[in-house]
Each structure stands twice: as structure tokens, then as C-alpha cells.
Design a protein around this motif. Structure first.
Motif, PDB file in Angstrom:
ATOM      1  N   TYR A 166      -2.528  14.123 -13.272  1.00  0.00           N
ATOM      2  CA  TYR A 166      -3.900  14.509 -13.629  1.00  0.00           C
ATOM      3  C   TYR A 166      -4.178  15.956 -13.263  1.00  0.00           C
ATOM      4  O   TYR A 166      -4.808  16.691 -14.017  1.00  0.00           O
ATOM      5  CB  TYR A 166      -4.928  13.594 -12.968  1.00  0.00           C
ATOM      6  N   LEU A 167      -3.730  16.374 -12.083  1.00  0.00           N
ATOM      7  CA  LEU A 167      -3.955  17.758 -11.670  1.00  0.00           C
ATOM      8  C   LEU A 167      -3.261  18.737 -12.608  1.00  0.00           C
ATOM      9  O   LEU A 167      -3.802  19.808 -12.918  1.00  0.00           O
ATOM     10  CB  LEU A 167      -3.491  17.971 -10.230  1.00  0.00           C
ATOM     11  N   MET A 168      -2.073  18.372 -13.074  1.00  0.00           N
ATOM     12  CA  MET A 168      -1.372  19.229 -14.029  1.00  0.00           C
ATOM     13  C   MET A 168      -2.154  19.310 -15.339  1.00  0.00           C
ATOM     14  O   MET A 168      -2.324  20.392 -15.910  1.00  0.00           O
ATOM     15  CB  MET A 168       0.043  18.704 -14.269  1.00  0.00           C
ATOM     16  N   GLN A 169      -2.655  18.157 -15.811  1.00  0.00           N
ATOM     17  CA  GLN A 169      -3.432  18.138 -17.045  1.00  0.00           C
ATOM     18  C   GLN A 169      -4.733  18.926 -16.882  1.00  0.00           C
ATOM     19  O   GLN A 169      -5.115  19.691 -17.768  1.00  0.00           O
ATOM     20  CB  GLN A 169      -3.755  16.701 -17.459  1.00  0.00           C
ATOM     21  N   PHE A 170      -5.407  18.722 -15.766  1.00  0.00           N
ATOM     22  CA  PHE A 170      -6.659  19.433 -15.529  1.00  0.00           C
ATOM     23  C   PHE A 170      -6.425  20.926 -15.404  1.00  0.00           C
ATOM     24  O   PHE A 170      -7.286  21.721 -15.756  1.00  0.00           O
ATOM     25  CB  PHE A 170      -7.382  18.892 -14.302  1.00  0.00           C
ATOM     26  N   GLY A 171      -5.258  21.319 -14.894  1.00  0.00           N
ATOM     27  CA  GLY A 171      -4.933  22.746 -14.809  1.00  0.00           C
ATOM     28  C   GLY A 171      -4.873  23.370 -16.195  1.00  0.00           C
ATOM     29  O   GLY A 171      -5.395  24.466 -16.424  1.00  0.00           O
ATOM     30  N   LEU A 225       0.830  -1.203   0.000  1.00  0.00           N
ATOM     31  CA  LEU A 225       0.000   0.000   0.000  1.00  0.00           C
ATOM     32  C   LEU A 225       0.865   1.254   0.000  1.00  0.00           C
ATOM     33  O   LEU A 225       0.599   2.206  -0.746  1.00  0.00           O
ATOM     34  CB  LEU A 225      -0.937  -0.012   1.210  1.00  0.00           C
ATOM     35  N   SER A 226       1.918   1.255   0.809  1.00  0.00           N
ATOM     36  CA  SER A 226       2.830   2.399   0.837  1.00  0.00           C
ATOM     37  C   SER A 226       3.506   2.577  -0.522  1.00  0.00           C
ATOM     38  O   SER A 226       3.598   3.696  -1.038  1.00  0.00           O
ATOM     39  CB  SER A 226       3.896   2.208   1.918  1.00  0.00           C
ATOM     40  N   PHE A 227       3.973   1.465  -1.100  1.00  0.00           N
ATOM     41  CA  PHE A 227       4.595   1.531  -2.421  1.00  0.00           C
ATOM     42  C   PHE A 227       3.631   2.120  -3.443  1.00  0.00           C
ATOM     43  O   PHE A 227       3.993   3.002  -4.225  1.00  0.00           O
ATOM     44  CB  PHE A 227       5.053   0.135  -2.868  1.00  0.00           C
ATOM     45  N   ASP A 228       2.395   1.622  -3.423  1.00  0.00           N
ATOM     46  CA  ASP A 228       1.389   2.108  -4.367  1.00  0.00           C
ATOM     47  C   ASP A 228       1.155   3.611  -4.199  1.00  0.00           C
ATOM     48  O   ASP A 228       1.117   4.351  -5.185  1.00  0.00           O
ATOM     49  CB  ASP A 228       0.080   1.342  -4.185  1.00  0.00           C
ATOM     50  N   MET A 229       0.982   4.055  -2.961  1.00  0.00           N
ATOM     51  CA  MET A 229       0.708   5.472  -2.723  1.00  0.00           C
ATOM     52  C   MET A 229       1.900   6.343  -3.121  1.00  0.00           C
ATOM     53  O   MET A 229       1.731   7.398  -3.716  1.00  0.00           O
ATOM     54  CB  MET A 229       0.357   5.713  -1.245  1.00  0.00           C
ATOM     55  N   ILE A 230       3.127   5.887  -2.799  1.00  0.00           N
ATOM     56  CA  ILE A 230       4.317   6.704  -3.041  1.00  0.00           C
ATOM     57  C   ILE A 230       4.699   6.708  -4.517  1.00  0.00           C
ATOM     58  O   ILE A 230       5.001   7.752  -5.086  1.00  0.00           O
ATOM     59  CB  ILE A 230       5.492   6.198  -2.179  1.00  0.00           C
ATOM     60  N   TRP A 231       4.688   5.542  -5.147  1.00  0.00           N
ATOM     61  CA  TRP A 231       5.235   5.417  -6.494  1.00  0.00           C
ATOM     62  C   TRP A 231       4.187   5.397  -7.600  1.00  0.00           C
ATOM     63  O   TRP A 231       4.541   5.552  -8.771  1.00  0.00           O
ATOM     64  CB  TRP A 231       6.104   4.165  -6.582  1.00  0.00           C
ATOM     65  N   CYS A 232       2.905   5.190  -7.277  1.00  0.00           N
ATOM     66  CA  CYS A 232       1.884   5.096  -8.326  1.00  0.00           C
ATOM     67  C   CYS A 232       0.790   6.148  -8.165  1.00  0.00           C
ATOM     68  O   CYS A 232       0.610   6.998  -9.046  1.00  0.00           O
ATOM     69  CB  CYS A 232       1.258   3.690  -8.324  1.00  0.00           C
ATOM     70  N   THR A 233       0.066   6.091  -7.072  1.00  0.00           N
ATOM     71  CA  THR A 233      -1.125   6.927  -6.909  1.00  0.00           C
ATOM     72  C   THR A 233      -0.795   8.414  -6.830  1.00  0.00           C
ATOM     73  O   THR A 233      -1.388   9.220  -7.562  1.00  0.00           O
ATOM     74  CB  THR A 233      -1.912   6.480  -5.665  1.00  0.00           C
ATOM     75  N   THR A 234       0.121   8.795  -5.953  1.00  0.00           N
ATOM     76  CA  THR A 234       0.429  10.218  -5.782  1.00  0.00           C
ATOM     77  C   THR A 234       0.983  10.843  -7.066  1.00  0.00           C
ATOM     78  O   THR A 234       0.511  11.917  -7.473  1.00  0.00           O
ATOM     79  CB  THR A 234       1.382  10.428  -4.591  1.00  0.00           C
ATOM     80  N   PRO A 235       1.947  10.200  -7.754  1.00  0.00           N
ATOM     81  CA  PRO A 235       2.393  10.789  -9.029  1.00  0.00           C
ATOM     82  C   PRO A 235       1.280  10.860 -10.079  1.00  0.00           C
ATOM     83  O   PRO A 235       1.194  11.830 -10.836  1.00  0.00           O
ATOM     84  CB  PRO A 235       3.520   9.855  -9.492  1.00  0.00           C
ATOM     85  N   ALA A 236       0.410   9.840 -10.114  1.00  0.00           N
ATOM     86  CA  ALA A 236      -0.690   9.857 -11.081  1.00  0.00           C
ATOM     87  C   ALA A 236      -1.650  11.006 -10.786  1.00  0.00           C
ATOM     88  O   ALA A 236      -2.090  11.710 -11.705  1.00  0.00           O
ATOM     89  CB  ALA A 236      -1.434   8.520 -11.064  1.00  0.00           C
ATOM     90  N   ILE A 237      -1.976  11.213  -9.524  1.00  0.00           N
ATOM     91  CA  ILE A 237      -2.859  12.330  -9.147  1.00  0.00           C
ATOM     92  C   ILE A 237      -2.209  13.656  -9.531  1.00  0.00           C
ATOM     93  O   ILE A 237      -2.865  14.546 -10.074  1.00  0.00           O
ATOM     94  CB  ILE A 237      -3.196  12.271  -7.643  1.00  0.00           C
TER      95      ILE A 237
END
Length: 135
Positions: free
Chosen positions: A95-100, A80-92
Motif C-alpha cells: 500500500y505504501l508503494m502504491q500510495f507513493g 499473530l506473528s505469522f499474520d504480522m510477518i507474512w500478511c500485514t507487513t507485506p500488505a502495508i
């Protein structure tokens, strides 16, 4: 922050009261109301048997399952930590950069197309006065 196993508090094992909801003391489970009492010997024996069985069963289950459960949960939280650090947070963040960028484009389109119409309609309707007449 990792805790040294030698410094663990062996008396207070749930300092944050994480598992207060699973507390199962005799007094919390069994109660005979006034007028409905078993024999004193039966009551004492039941108390001792309950506590002995609960303690023994829990200890056997922890001997058999605590280490494998710790391995399982350690791996789950590591994944879960790996997913949040290396996958989910960078993906979010991506997306936020694209949505901006989309937001900037969309607001330009809206300001260019809708603002003139809305301002014109607002000026046309701004002189309307509503009065109430008595009949």
C-alpha cells in the motif's frame, strides 16, 4: 530468544511485574479499622483459611488449565506473528508503494493546475495594505 526451561527462575516468576494488578494478599483486601475488631482467633483463622483456599484453588486451576492455556496462547501468538510477518507487513508495504505513486501523480496535478492560480491570486492580493483609522 527462547529460554531453557531448566534455567527458569522458580522464585521470581513475574520479573517484569506484568501481573502486579492481580496481586491479592490478605493485607491488600481485608482490614479492620480501629474500634471494629473481630476476636483474635477469628482474625487468625480467617487469615489462614483465606490463604489456604486461595493457594489450593490456584494450584488446582493451574494443574487443570495451565498447559491447555499455554497451548492456546502459544497458538494465538504464533498465528499473530505469522499474520504480522507474512500478511500485514507485506500488505502495508505494498500500500505504501502504491500510495507513493499516487502521491507523485497527485502532486503533479496540483502543481500543474493549482499553483498558477494560487501564485496569481497571491500576487494580486500582495499589494493590499490594511490600516487602522481612529474615529
Amino acid at each position: 530468544m527462547a529460554v531453557d526451561p531448566e534455567s527458569l527462575n522458580m522464585e521470581m516468576r513475574d520479573p517484569n511485574n506484568l501481573n502486579e494488578h492481580v496481586r491479592a494478599l490478605w493485607e491488600d483486601l481485608i482490614g479492620e479499622p480501629t474500634g471494629t475488631h473481630s476476636m483474635d482467633g477469628v482474625w487468625r483463622c480467617s487469615y489462614k483459611v483465606f490463604n489456604s483456599c486461595k493457594t489450593c484453588c490456584y494450584k488446582v486451576m493451574t494443574v487443570l488449565c495451565a498447559v491447555p492455556a499455554s497451548i492456546y496462547w502459544g497458538c494465538c501468538f504464533a498465528a499473530l506473528s505469522f499474520d504480522m510477518i507474512w500478511c500485514t507487513t507485506p500488505a502495508i508495504k505494498a500500500y505504501l508503494m502504491q500510495f507513493g505513486a499516487c502521491k507523485m501523480l497527485w502532486s503533479s496535478v496540483v502543481r500543474t493546475c493549482c499553483d498558477p492560480c494560487c501564485e496569481s491570486m497571491g500576487r494580486c492580493l500582495s499589494d493590499i495594505k490594511v490600516t487602522q483609522t481612529k474615529e
